[in-house]
Design an enzyme around this catalytic site. Structure first.
Site, mmCIF file in Angstrom:
data_model
loop_
_atom_site.group_PDB
_atom_site.id
_atom_site.type_symbol
_atom_site.label_atom_id
_atom_site.label_comp_id
_atom_site.label_asym_id
_atom_site.label_seq_id
_atom_site.Cartn_x
_atom_site.Cartn_y
_atom_site.Cartn_z
ATOM 1 N N GLY A 134 -93.532 -2.377 26.291
ATOM 2 C CA GLY A 134 -94.587 -2.977 26.559
ATOM 3 C C GLY A 134 -94.904 -2.765 28.300
ATOM 4 O O GLY A 134 -94.271 -1.790 28.790
ATOM 5 N N ASN A 135 -95.286 -3.522 29.061
ATOM 6 C CA ASN A 135 -95.719 -3.127 30.131
ATOM 7 C C ASN A 135 -96.200 -4.641 31.152
ATOM 8 O O ASN A 135 -96.104 -5.687 30.366
ATOM 9 C CB ASN A 135 -96.982 -2.421 30.646
ATOM 10 C CG ASN A 135 -98.187 -2.953 30.242
ATOM 11 O OD1 ASN A 135 -98.688 -3.597 30.608
ATOM 12 N ND2 ASN A 135 -98.799 -1.887 29.196
#
Ligand code: PMT
Length: 393
Positions: free
Chosen positions: A199-200
């Protein structure tokens, strides 16, 4: 709702009240105790045709600040002294005005008034920024002769200018009616196994702010939001929750043909694990290799299928050679405009309530904006998009 604090500029509040009434507003005046030394509540109640509130309670009655806060469509605090500014920035509720401010759900505008050095003081500037960070709107001080005899910045904006700022804000509300706006926001999560993902750090704040601003301007808004803890407040926004880049792609492809403007604010994972394990991957050995495959590029695909009259706006989050990279994306993805934010700028990018962006159009000079709230960035961006509509016609 007009809040008046204890500044000599309070004498201008009489004219401001008259102008607001003339413009068709119902005006409820609130005064801090200090303000009553500068202008009489009787003057303001006569002009506003309503009782003026100067206290949270008197001997035999209580003025319900929560009801007052909910009643207002807009709250204007003019003049706002350095002391009251500091109270608002720090959430103090020690008088009727500060208590109503904390209860208000409407847009709040504040017009500071103070002496030159007080205005320039870092603590005042910090408090102004703090209030803006909460989404309040600054009606900036004006320059000229000050009550102290000094000359410079610090005068409260003239009542006519305050009314013009309000008109601009409220007329803007309808400037996108009839337009359909698609926005992607937040991160994407690409599953590795049932408990882990790639993810980020995107919080979704930037895209949600754009969705709220577009909805406030009367646009029909579809927001495709990745796994963010946040969600928009406006009930008119059609919210489509997704987790992975491919889900975001499918939702965007379905919504794009009917939209006039698509704004890609999401931080989409460029790659995903080739397969997501069905069971939790157990720890063994010193290395674990994941094979990644490319995700579809939503902006690029929309750029290829864009029809005349549709506008496609991208974002670029860069760490180095920012402008060159952003211009490359603008061209490669066939965007009409790209919004560049850089992780090198303090207060910009992921997670913050603020952002510092540059607006870049092919063949145009880059327009660098200052650090401001994400909602204010959204307003600037939509102003720019609206100017694209006008240029085309
Ligand atoms: O959500 P916040 O915490 O408020 O943070 C906001 C933000 C930093 C995420 C936002 O301002 C921002 O910059 N979003 C784009 C971030 C990014 O990763 O950009 P990019 O350079 O990887 O991609 C360029 C453009 O292509 C973007 O519009 C992106 O949405 C789009 N893209 C990228 C890859 C992909 N597979 N599909 C896409 O549509």
């Amino acid at each position: 709702m007009l809040g008046i604090t204890g500044s000599i500029a309070a004498y201008k509040s009489a004219l401001l009240t008259r102008l607001l009434i003339k413009a068709g507003a119902e005006v409820q005046v609130l005064m801090t105790p200090a303000a009553t030394s500068f202008i009489s509540p009787l003057t303001l109640s006569t002009l506003s045709r309503r009782s003026v509130y100067t206290q949270v309670s008197s001997e035999d009655s209580w003025n319900n600040h929560v009801d007052l806060g909910l009643w207002a469509d807009a709250m204007i605090i003019a003049p706002l002294t350095a002391t009251s500014l500091a109270k608002l920035a720090n959430g103090l509720a020690d008088n009727i005005l500060t208590a109503v401010y904390l209860s208000a759900r409407c847009p709040v505008f504040f017009a500071p008034a103070m002496d030159l050095d007080m205005w320039m003081h870092p603590s005042t500037q910090q408090n102004v920024k703090q209030l803006q960070t909460y989404g309040n709107h600054l009606i900036d001080v004006e320059e000229g002769e000050l009550a102290s005899g000094l000359s410079g910045a610090g005068r409260m904006a003239e009542p006519e200018h305050i009314v013009q700022a309000l008109n601009r804000f409220f007329n803007r509300s309808l400037s996108m009616s009839g337009k359909s706006v698609l926005i992607t926001a937040g991160p994407t999560y690409e599953p590795i196994d049932p408990v882990r993902f790639i993810g980020n750090h995107s919080s979704g704040k930037m895209g949600i702010a754009i969705a709220e601003e577009a909805a406030a301007r009367g646009a029909s808004v579809t927001l495709i939001l990745g796994p963010s803890a946040l969600q928009p407040e406006s009930e008119s926004i059609r919210l489509h929750r997704v987790t992975t880049a491919r889900e975001m792609y499918d939702a965007a492809m379905a919504a794009f043909p009917a939209c006039d403007v698509a704004i890609m604010a999401a931080a989409v994972a460029d790659y995903r694990p080739a397969t997501a394990a069905e069971e939790k991957i157990k720890k063994k050995g010193d290395h674990l290799e994941l094979q990644l495959v490319k995700n579809p590029d939503i902006a690029l695909t929309l750029g290829q299928s864009k029809t005349p009259g549709q506008y496609l706006i991208g974002f670029a989050l860069e760490t180095h050679n920012a402008e060159a990279h952003a211009r490359g994306k603008l061209q490669r993805k066939n965007l009409d405009l790209i919004v560049l934010n850089s992780l090198q700028d303090e207060g910009a990018g992921f997670g913050h309530d603020t952002n510092k962006v540059s607006l870049i159009r092919a063949g145009n000079k880059t327009r660098e904006l200052e650090l401001k709230t994400k909602r204010a960035v959204a307003a600037d961006l939509l102003d720019e998009i609206e100017s694209l509509f006008t240029e085309k016609n």
